[in-house]
Design a protein around this motif. Structure first.
Motif, mmCIF file in Angstrom:
data_model
loop_
_atom_site.group_PDB
_atom_site.id
_atom_site.type_symbol
_atom_site.label_atom_id
_atom_site.label_comp_id
_atom_site.label_asym_id
_atom_site.label_seq_id
_atom_site.Cartn_x
_atom_site.Cartn_y
_atom_site.Cartn_z
ATOM 1 N N ILE A 97 0.839 -1.212 0.000
ATOM 2 C CA ILE A 97 0.000 0.000 0.000
ATOM 3 C C ILE A 97 0.865 1.249 0.000
ATOM 4 C CG2 ILE A 97 -1.719 1.297 1.301
ATOM 5 C CD1 ILE A 97 -2.990 -1.325 2.087
ATOM 6 N N PRO A 98 1.883 1.475 0.689
ATOM 7 C CA PRO A 98 2.287 0.994 2.006
ATOM 8 C C PRO A 98 1.533 1.746 3.096
ATOM 9 C CG PRO A 98 3.947 2.491 1.194
ATOM 10 C CD PRO A 98 2.883 2.397 0.130
ATOM 11 N N ALA A 99 1.106 1.006 4.081
ATOM 12 C CA ALA A 99 0.383 1.607 5.208
ATOM 13 C C ALA A 99 0.228 0.581 6.319
ATOM 14 C CB ALA A 99 -0.992 2.090 4.775
ATOM 15 N N GLU A 128 11.787 -2.148 6.490
ATOM 16 C CA GLU A 128 12.668 -2.777 5.503
ATOM 17 C C GLU A 128 11.967 -3.089 4.185
ATOM 18 O OE1 GLU A 128 14.417 -6.282 7.223
ATOM 19 O OE2 GLU A 128 15.166 -5.170 8.951
ATOM 20 N N ASN A 129 10.659 -3.350 4.217
ATOM 21 C CA ASN A 129 9.980 -3.895 3.044
ATOM 22 C C ASN A 129 8.943 -2.997 2.381
ATOM 23 O OD1 ASN A 129 10.967 -6.802 2.896
ATOM 24 N ND2 ASN A 129 10.407 -6.603 5.039
ATOM 25 N N ALA A 130 8.617 -1.871 2.965
ATOM 26 C CA ALA A 130 7.581 -1.010 2.390
ATOM 27 C C ALA A 130 8.000 -0.489 1.014
ATOM 28 C CB ALA A 130 7.281 0.151 3.329
ATOM 29 N N CYS A 131 7.091 -0.533 0.091
ATOM 30 C CA CYS A 131 7.345 -0.088 -1.283
ATOM 31 C C CYS A 131 6.960 1.380 -1.430
ATOM 32 C CB CYS A 131 6.545 -0.948 -2.257
ATOM 33 S SG CYS A 131 6.948 -2.685 -2.241
ATOM 34 N N PHE A 132 7.752 2.247 -0.835
ATOM 35 C CA PHE A 132 7.455 3.674 -0.867
ATOM 36 C C PHE A 132 7.555 4.255 -2.273
ATOM 37 C CE2 PHE A 132 9.091 3.219 3.564
ATOM 38 C CZ PHE A 132 7.884 3.445 4.195
ATOM 39 N N ILE A 154 8.472 -14.795 -6.572
ATOM 40 C CA ILE A 154 7.213 -14.609 -7.295
ATOM 41 C C ILE A 154 6.137 -14.055 -6.360
ATOM 42 C CG2 ILE A 154 5.384 -15.772 -8.573
ATOM 43 C CD1 ILE A 154 7.497 -17.781 -9.489
ATOM 44 N N PHE A 155 6.023 -14.628 -5.181
ATOM 45 C CA PHE A 155 5.011 -14.227 -4.214
ATOM 46 C C PHE A 155 5.678 -13.835 -2.903
ATOM 47 C CE2 PHE A 155 3.027 -17.556 -6.870
ATOM 48 C CZ PHE A 155 2.070 -16.781 -7.488
ATOM 49 N N PRO A 156 6.248 -12.649 -2.837
ATOM 50 C CA PRO A 156 6.908 -12.243 -1.595
ATOM 51 C C PRO A 156 5.879 -11.980 -0.493
ATOM 52 C CG PRO A 156 6.805 -10.412 -3.120
ATOM 53 C CD PRO A 156 6.275 -11.608 -3.856
ATOM 54 N N VAL A 157 6.337 -12.015 0.732
ATOM 55 C CA VAL A 157 5.462 -11.668 1.849
ATOM 56 C C VAL A 157 5.163 -10.182 1.728
ATOM 57 C CG1 VAL A 157 5.299 -11.513 4.354
ATOM 58 C CG2 VAL A 157 6.462 -13.464 3.311
ATOM 59 N N VAL A 158 3.895 -9.844 1.653
ATOM 60 C CA VAL A 158 3.523 -8.443 1.449
ATOM 61 C C VAL A 158 2.925 -7.803 2.695
ATOM 62 C CG1 VAL A 158 3.210 -8.682 -1.030
ATOM 63 C CG2 VAL A 158 1.266 -9.033 0.493
ATOM 64 N N ALA A 159 2.670 -8.613 3.719
ATOM 65 C CA ALA A 159 2.085 -8.047 4.935
ATOM 66 C C ALA A 159 2.427 -8.922 6.133
ATOM 67 C CB ALA A 159 0.579 -7.931 4.796
ATOM 68 N N LYS A 160 2.512 -8.272 7.272
ATOM 69 C CA LYS A 160 2.666 -8.956 8.552
ATOM 70 C C LYS A 160 1.632 -8.361 9.483
ATOM 71 C CE LYS A 160 7.336 -10.641 8.790
ATOM 72 N NZ LYS A 160 7.409 -11.871 9.545
#
Length: 168
Positions: A97-99, A128-132, A154-160
């Protein structure tokens, strides 16, 4: 106090946190079949930290303090108005999103609570991972050297998610 800090250095985040804590608009049902309605109604974005995180102008400790404060205020509100009812607080960090998103739902005993991480882990992972700057497009390689691709590519972790049960 953390709100004074946010008001001075993170006005957008201050507004988002302040509105959740001072004028909550939570809606709960006693029917588990209405859980989806709760989900859509009790879902709040907090993206006011993005610019500060991107430019490394806010510490992880301040973010943890902010989200701990938010959690405490929500818990206080629930304990004031609801007796003998359980709730689940979800704080999700979404890198695409990042949010951060906050969701509050009624708790029903048959639900699994798997996948929770600690608050510090959530904050560090997001930083570390937010797609700003948006998603990076990876061109499709056709050589045999690149045929083996890891599933994380291919399918990275996009949320925790940080999950807490609040008992009133």
């Amino acid at each position: 106090m953390i709100l004074e800090y946010l008001k001075k250095y993170a006005q957008k985040a201050y507004g988002e946190v302040h509105s959740i804590t001072t004028s909550p608009v939570f809606l709960f049902a006693n029917d588990p079949k209405l859980r989806e309605k709760e989900l859509y109604h009790n879902y709040f974005y907090i993206h006011g930290f993005n610019r500060l995180i991107k430019h490394n102008r806010i510490s992880s400790e301040k973010l943890i303090e902010t989200f701990s404060y938010l959690e405490e205020e929500i818990e206080q509100y629930l304990k004031t108005y609801y007796k003998s009812k359980d709730f689940i607080l979800y704080l999700k960090a979404d890198s695409l999103i990042p949010a951060f998103t906050v969701t509050l739902l009624s708790y029903y005993e048959d639900e699994g609570l798997k996948g929770s991480c600690s608050l510090p882990e959530l904050i560090d992972w997001f930083k570390e991972n937010a797609c700003f700057d948006g998603l990076k497009i990876i061109e499709n390689e056709t050589s045999e050297d690149h045929l083996e691709v890891q599933s994380e590519d291919i399918f990275p972790v996009v949320a925790k998610t940080y999950i807490k049960i609040i008992r009133t």
